[in-house]
Each structure stands twice: as structure tokens, then as C-alpha cells.
Scaffold this active site. Structure first.
Site, PDB file in Angstrom:
ATOM      1  N   GLU A   8      17.409-132.134  98.710  1.00 21.67           N
ATOM      2  CA  GLU A   8      17.993-131.238  97.709  1.00 21.67           C
ATOM      3  C   GLU A   8      19.443-131.587  97.429  1.00 21.67           C
ATOM      4  O   GLU A   8      19.862-131.698  96.272  1.00 21.67           O
ATOM      5  CB  GLU A   8      17.892-129.794  98.188  1.00 21.67           C
ATOM      6  CG  GLU A   8      18.462-128.781  97.209  1.00 21.67           C
ATOM      7  CD  GLU A   8      17.701-128.766  95.909  1.00 21.67           C
ATOM      8  OE1 GLU A   8      18.345-128.950  94.852  1.00 21.67           O
ATOM      9  OE2 GLU A   8      16.481-128.592  95.934  1.00 21.67           O
ATOM     10  N   ASP A  24      20.944-133.060  93.794  1.00 17.15           N
ATOM     11  CA  ASP A  24      21.957-132.346  93.014  1.00 17.15           C
ATOM     12  C   ASP A  24      23.208-133.182  92.792  1.00 17.15           C
ATOM     13  O   ASP A  24      23.727-133.270  91.677  1.00 17.15           O
ATOM     14  CB  ASP A  24      22.324-131.041  93.723  1.00 17.15           C
ATOM     15  CG  ASP A  24      21.197-130.029  93.746  1.00 17.15           C
ATOM     16  OD1 ASP A  24      20.249-130.185  92.950  1.00 17.15           O
ATOM     17  OD2 ASP A  24      21.257-129.085  94.549  1.00 17.15           O
ATOM     18  N   SER A  33      14.831-127.500  90.714  1.00 16.90           N
ATOM     19  CA  SER A  33      16.025-128.052  91.346  1.00 16.90           C
ATOM     20  C   SER A  33      16.535-129.270  90.581  1.00 16.90           C
ATOM     21  O   SER A  33      17.719-129.590  90.658  1.00 16.90           O
ATOM     22  CB  SER A  33      15.724-128.471  92.782  1.00 16.90           C
ATOM     23  OG  SER A  33      15.767-127.383  93.650  1.00 16.90           O
ATOM     24  N   ASP A  36      13.317-126.181  70.907  1.00 18.29           N
ATOM     25  CA  ASP A  36      12.273-125.246  71.304  1.00 18.29           C
ATOM     26  C   ASP A  36      11.088-126.002  71.895  1.00 18.29           C
ATOM     27  O   ASP A  36      10.605-126.976  71.318  1.00 18.29           O
ATOM     28  CB  ASP A  36      11.843-124.442  70.080  1.00 18.29           C
ATOM     29  CG  ASP A  36      10.980-123.236  70.438  1.00 18.29           C
ATOM     30  OD1 ASP A  36      10.900-122.905  71.630  1.00 18.29           O
ATOM     31  OD2 ASP A  36      10.408-122.636  69.506  1.00 18.29           O
ATOM     32  N   ILE A  37      10.611-125.577  73.035  1.00 13.61           N
ATOM     33  CA  ILE A  37       9.441-126.175  73.692  1.00 13.61           C
ATOM     34  C   ILE A  37       8.254-125.247  73.439  1.00 13.61           C
ATOM     35  O   ILE A  37       8.290-124.067  73.804  1.00 13.61           O
ATOM     36  CB  ILE A  37       9.668-126.346  75.205  1.00 13.61           C
ATOM     37  CG1 ILE A  37      10.996-127.074  75.466  1.00 13.61           C
ATOM     38  CG2 ILE A  37       8.494-127.085  75.837  1.00 13.61           C
ATOM     39  CD1 ILE A  37      11.099-128.439  74.837  1.00 13.61           C
ATOM     40  N   GLY A  39      10.022-119.991  69.741  1.00 15.02           N
ATOM     41  CA  GLY A  39      11.028-119.039  70.176  1.00 15.02           C
ATOM     42  C   GLY A  39      11.096-118.943  71.694  1.00 15.02           C
ATOM     43  O   GLY A  39      10.513-119.763  72.418  1.00 15.02           O
ATOM     44  N   ASP A  68      10.385-118.014  75.468  1.00 18.79           N
ATOM     45  CA  ASP A  68       9.202-117.677  76.264  1.00 18.79           C
ATOM     46  C   ASP A  68       9.580-117.751  77.735  1.00 18.79           C
ATOM     47  O   ASP A  68      10.534-118.441  78.112  1.00 18.79           O
ATOM     48  CB  ASP A  68       8.038-118.626  75.957  1.00 18.79           C
ATOM     49  CG  ASP A  68       8.398-120.089  76.137  1.00 18.79           C
ATOM     50  OD1 ASP A  68       8.599-120.504  77.298  1.00 18.79           O
ATOM     51  OD2 ASP A  68       8.504-120.811  75.130  1.00 18.79           O
TER      52      ASP A  68
END
Length: 587
Positions: free
Chosen positions: A292, A296, A505, A547-548, A566, A568
Site C-alpha cells: 500500500e 501510494d 487504493s 461521465d462513466i 450523471g 452514480d
């Protein structure tokens, strides 16, 4: 008329009754929970076991701080971008003097030595190091040793506590008491890359700079192409990015350089600053390299170079002496990190966190307290970014039940993703077009009401959803995620070897890096940083998001919510387009 000898005993009896002290009034219950199904009690906690007890005091002006934050975050408001000073925020976060006096008098009367107490900068929290026996007496409770049914971890907790009437209204929460959360890193285990496949990728390094390459393996170059930051030259002095690390996750400097040599050549030789908080460590052996932490720092550094990055390694709160009850400190870590950064005079403009847990394992009073601390950061101009979680609308169907005794089926929201004062990032995958990653966490809080900045966007989604999943989620709750970014097949180095990981992550530091570059452009243009992002993203910044519209986030034995036009609760408002967002932000 009765004779005097008869009246006199009655009078003396009445007077003696008045002279007797009133019996002490019993304490009032402050909080009661059922332990999550994953924890079971073993025995009473050892009386000498040490607790770090944090008392959060009532904050009568917190609503004023919320109002100030929303005004200064709204591009349509005349106060937009006028972030508050540390002193101004602390004045609104401070408890009333009578609350401080009442709590200190109660503690002193109970024999607590207040000279060793730690006080937050705003005075809204008091931290005490106490043995279990004294904590039990203070809180009129019993602590028990609990074991986790899957991992075998041990924690010392209680399921209820009470406070004297004199301080009941002056204290928001006391922890650790009823807090059973186990914050987890929101990414998959490291997948080793086979040498032959990795060699083929090295041979095709040029192709990795194309957005389309995100379909197979994500690198900094493909993200720069996909999100339109390629060619932007950041400054080393304008702004800064912070990355939080918990749970003994260590960011490895050698792995960072190996990653830079292959995928961010201009950054070779640079690094992040490491800040140790509450016993946090910076172990640099290859075996201690954290997946992790490396994920990052490698992507944040590569995407924002040469912007200064800081990695906060937060450990348990000292002093802590391991004993037969617990082998490590199990205080919830966000509070320790928040206590540290809220005391700083200078803050990074963006902070990314890729940890979270089920909302219902966090007592509501504690969640509200922590969320208000994130609001304090936002009011000072910090963009607080969290990953949305990796279990869609919830884990397996057998775990998707309320923990309030009603045992009703429900989706499981994530915290701190559900806090309305953070920007929560879901996950996408592929490219041309991007689609929702099936694990992308999303849903509706059961603790926090829906904020005004997202009401219109969420209403549109709910009208399309109709009656599907009625009763499984709180339609009036804070909805998340707010935005999304790539979250699958991220190439990283861990312990000297390449591998790939998935999870929100990956998405959180990617989106945080885009915002860091926007802040860099704004500061260089003489303008304030973006600060709390959500009012901008749901308003003026909406046109800067792609937008996906396909994919879903399965969980709880369902197919989950469906991405569509829009906002979601799978991909939020969509993924960032840096060049458009920069223009919309006025940089």
C-alpha cells in the site's frame, strides 16, 4: 390542638431528614452497541492493561464551521477560496469553557492526574493514559478482551458506557470503548509479474505512454495521457501533497527509485519526506516494504514531480506496553493522524488516504467527531481525499446485515468514505471508454445526511433507480463516491520486484495527484488552492469530468448499483480531465 411533646419528635425527624445528603444520582448511559459478528468476547480485560482514552468534548460552534466551510468551497459564493487560518478554525472548533471546567472537575475528583493529559490544539479533545480499572470506574462499565473470528486479533473494548449527569452533555464521545473498526488498506494483494511478460513490457515502453495501454497495465505515463496531464510542468515550490500510511505500511526508498528509473525518469534521485507520528516507523528492509505504501508514494511522486510529497507513517499511540491482552496498539489510527496535523501551522494542500472500514463498526458519535475534524482541515484549504472501498455495495451476502439488533438485510457503507467533508474516489478500469471496476465501493451513509451540494445529482440517480433495492440503503444519506479514477492493474515495485495491484487504493492517489497539479497551476497564477472539492466538482467543475456510464459494483449477493449517465454510486461524477478542470478553476 396537639400537645408540644407530641409535635417535637415529628419536627426533629423532619429536620434530620432535610440534613441527610441526597443519594448520588446514577450515571446516564452514553452509548451502547452490539459487537460486530466478527468479534466475540473472551474474558474480562486485565485491570492493569493500559488504555489511551480520548475524550471528545462538545463543540457548540461546529455548525458555524460547517457553514463557513461550505461558503468558502462554493465557487458562486463571494467568500470562495478564502480559507480560514488555524486560529480561526480552532475558535469555531473549541468547546465551551463550562464544558472544559465540568470535565476537568469530574476527572480530578476521580483521582485522574490532569498534568499528564494531552490536549488538542482547539481544546476539543483530552487524551489520558489510564489503566483499565480506572477507565471502568470513570465510565461505569466493564472492558472485555475480544477476539476476531477470522484473524485471531485481540482488542480490549466494552459494549456500553455511561457518564455522570454533570458531564454527559459536555462530552461527544470516549474511545476506545465501543469502537470495533479495523481500518484496512483498500487494494488487492500484490500480483507478481512473470519475468517474460515484464520483459515484453519493457521492450514496449513507448506504448506504455498511450492512454490505451491502461487497458492492460497501468503506468504513470498512461495515466498522464488518459487524464490529460502529459506535458504539464509542475513547480517544486507552489504546493504539497500528503500521503497517509497506517498498519505498519512502510514506503521503501529503493523501490521508489527502481520504479522511477523505469516509469518516471525525470524524478530519479528525488524522494518524499517521511514524518513519523505516534510511534510510526520507517523500516527500510526489502521484506518490510509495504504494498500500500509503495503504491501510494510511487504514483503520487511520479504523477506530481517535482511537487513535494510527504508520507505520514502513523503507528500506535505511545506509551503502550504489549501484554497478554493485545500485542499492538488498537486505537483507531485516523484520530492520531488528525491530532498531529491539526496542530501544524502549515498543511499540505491535498491529503490522500487509502484506508477504510464498514461504517457500522464505527460508533456514530465517533464517526461524527472524526468527520468534523476532516471539516476543520477543509476549512483550512486542504483537499481530503479517501478511497471508496473495494467491496462494491458490501461484502458477502452473509455479512450484509445491520448490527443494531434488528438484523435486517442492508448494503454496508464505508467510513470515512461516507463523511460529507471528504472527497471519495471510486475505481474504473479499461480505457476508450473507461468502465466501472466491479469492486468500486459506493452507496449511501446511514450516519450522515445528504449534503446540499450533491442533492440534485443524487435525486436524478434515484429517480432512475426507482424501487430497486428499496430498504437496503438510506436514500437520504450522504452518497458516495464523488469521483473515480483508474483502479486495476497498477504496476508497482515491492521488495525489489515488479508486480501489479488493484483497488480504490490506486484510484485515490491518482485523483489526488490531479488535484495537486491543479493547485500548482492555481498558486502559480496567484490564486488559492481548491480546498474542499465537492461543491466545485458537483457545480462548476462538473464539465471537467468524464461521465462513466457502464459497469456495476456487485456485493451483498446482488449485482449492486449500475453506472449510468450523471452521478452514480459506482463511479460518482466520473474521471478527471486535467486541462478542462484547469480552465474551469481559472488557472
Amino acid at each position: 390542638m396537639p400537645c408540644l411533646p407530641l409535635l417535637l419528635p415529628l419536627l426533629l425527624l423532619a429536620l434530620s431528614a432535610l440534613a441527610l445528603p441526597s443519594p448520588p444520582r446514577p450515571p446516564l448511559l452514553k452509548e451502547r452497541v452490539l459487537p460486530p459478528r466478527t468479534w466475540h468476547p473472551l474474558s474480562r480485560a486485565p485491570p492493569a492493561h493500559t488504555l489511551r482514552l480520548r475524550l471528545a468534548l462538545a463543540q457548540p460552534r461546529m455548525q458555524d464551521l460547517h457553514s463557513q466551510l461550505l461558503e468558502r468551497s462554493d465557487p458562486a459564493h463571494p467568500h470562495y477560496g478564502r480559507w480560514m487560518s488555524k486560529a480561526e478554525v480552532e475558535a469555531l472548533a473549541a468547546p465551551a469553557p463550562e464544558s472544559v471546567d465540568a470535565v476537568e472537575e469530574w476527572l480530578a475528583a476521580a483521582g485522574v492526574d490532569l498534568r499528564g493529559a494531552e490536549r488538542s490544539p482547539a481544546g476539543d479533545a483530552l487524551t489520558l493514559t489510564l489503566p483499565v480499572a480506572l477507565a471502568e470506574a470513570l465510565l461505569s462499565t466493564e472492558y472485555h478482551l475480544f477476539a476476531h473470528r477470522t484473524t485471531g486479533e485481540h482488542i480490549v473494548r466494552t459494549t456500553e458506557y455511561s457518564l455522570p449527569r454533570s458531564v454527559h452533555a459536555h462530552i461527544r464521545s470516549v474511545q476506545p470503548t465501543t469502537l470495533f473498526s479495523r481500518p484496512r488498506a483498500l487494494r488487492s494483494p500484490l500480483h507478481a509479474l512473470q519475468p517474460t511478460a515484464f520483459h515484453a513490457l519493457d521492450q514496449a515502453a513507448g506504448a506504455l505512454s498511450e492512454a490505451s495501454s491502461c487497458k492492460s497495465l497501468v503506468t504513470p505515463a498512461c495515466l498522464q495521457s488518459l487524464y490529460a496531464t502529459a506535458g504539464y510542468a509542475a513547480s517544486a515550490n507552489a504546493t504539497a501533497l500528503g500521503i497517509t500510511g497506517y498498519l505498519e505500511q512502510y514506503a521503501n526508498a529503493e523501490d521508489l527509485q527502481e520504479f522511477y528509473r523505469g516509469y518516471a525518469e525525470s524524478a530519479v534521485g528525488s524522494s518524499f519526506q517521511t514524518v513519523l507520528i505516534n510511534g510510526g516507523q520507517n523500516t527500510q528492509t526489502a521484506s518490510a516494504a509495504g504494498t500500500e505504501a509503495n503504491l501510494d508514494t510511487q504514483y503520487a511522486g511520479a504523477l506530481t514531480y517535482p511537487v513535494p510529497n510527504t508520507f505520514y507513517s502513523t503507528g500506535g499511540s505511545p506509551p503502550f506496553t504489549p501484554d497478554d491482552a493485545e500485542s499492538s496498539n488498537t486505537n483507531e489510527p485516523y484520530a492520531d493522524w488528525l491530532a498531529y496535523v491539526l496542530a501544524l501551522d502549515e498543511l499540505p494542500a491535498v491529503v490522500s488516504t487509502s484506508y477504510g472500514d464498514d461504517e457500522q463498526t464505527v460508533p456514530e458519535s465517533y464517526a461524527q467527531t472524526v468527520c468534523d475534524q476532516f471539516a476543520q482541515l477543509g476549512a483550512r484549504g486542504v483537499s481530503v481525499i479517501f478511497a471508496s472501498g473495494d467491496f462494491g455495495v458490501g461484502p458477502s451476502a452473509s455479512e450484509c446485515y445491520s448490527n443494531d439488533g434488528a438484523n435486517r438485510a442492508m448494503f454496508i457503507p464505508n467510513f470515512p468514505a461516507s463523511c460529507p467533508f471528504v472527497t471519495t474516489v471510486g475505481a474504473t478500469t479499461s480505457s476508450g471508454p473507461e468502465v466501472a471496476a466491479g469492486f468500486s465501493g459506493g452507496g449511501f451513509s446511514n450516519y450522515f445526511p445528504q449534503p446540499s451540494y450533491q442533492a440534485s445529482a443524487v435525486a436524478s440517480f434515484l429517480s432512475t433507480l426507482g424501487s430497486e433495492y428499496t430498504g437496503l440503503y438510506n436514500a437520504s444519506g450522504r452518497a458516495y463516491p464523488d469521483v473515480s479514477a483508474q483502479g486495476e492493474n497498477f504496476l508497482i515495485y515491492v521488495g525489489g520486484y515488479p508486480g501489479s495491484v488493484d483497488g480504490t487504493s490506486c484510484s485515490a492517489p491518482t485523483f489526488a495527484s490531479i488535484i495537486t497539479l491543479l493547485n500548482d497551476a492555481l498558486v502559480r497564477a496567484g490564486k488559492p488552492t481548491l480546498g474542499f472539492l465537492n461543491p466545485f466538482l458537483y457545480g462548476a467543475g462538473l464539465a471537467g469530468l468524464t461521465d462513466i456510464t457502464s459497469g456495476s459494483n456487485a456485493g451483498c449477493g446482488t449485482k449492486g448499483f449500475q453506472a449510468g449517465e450523471g452521478w452514480d454510486p459506482v463511479t460518482g461524477l466520473g474521471t478527471p480531465v486535467f486541462t478542462t478542470l484547469r480552465a474551469l478553476a481559472g488557472a
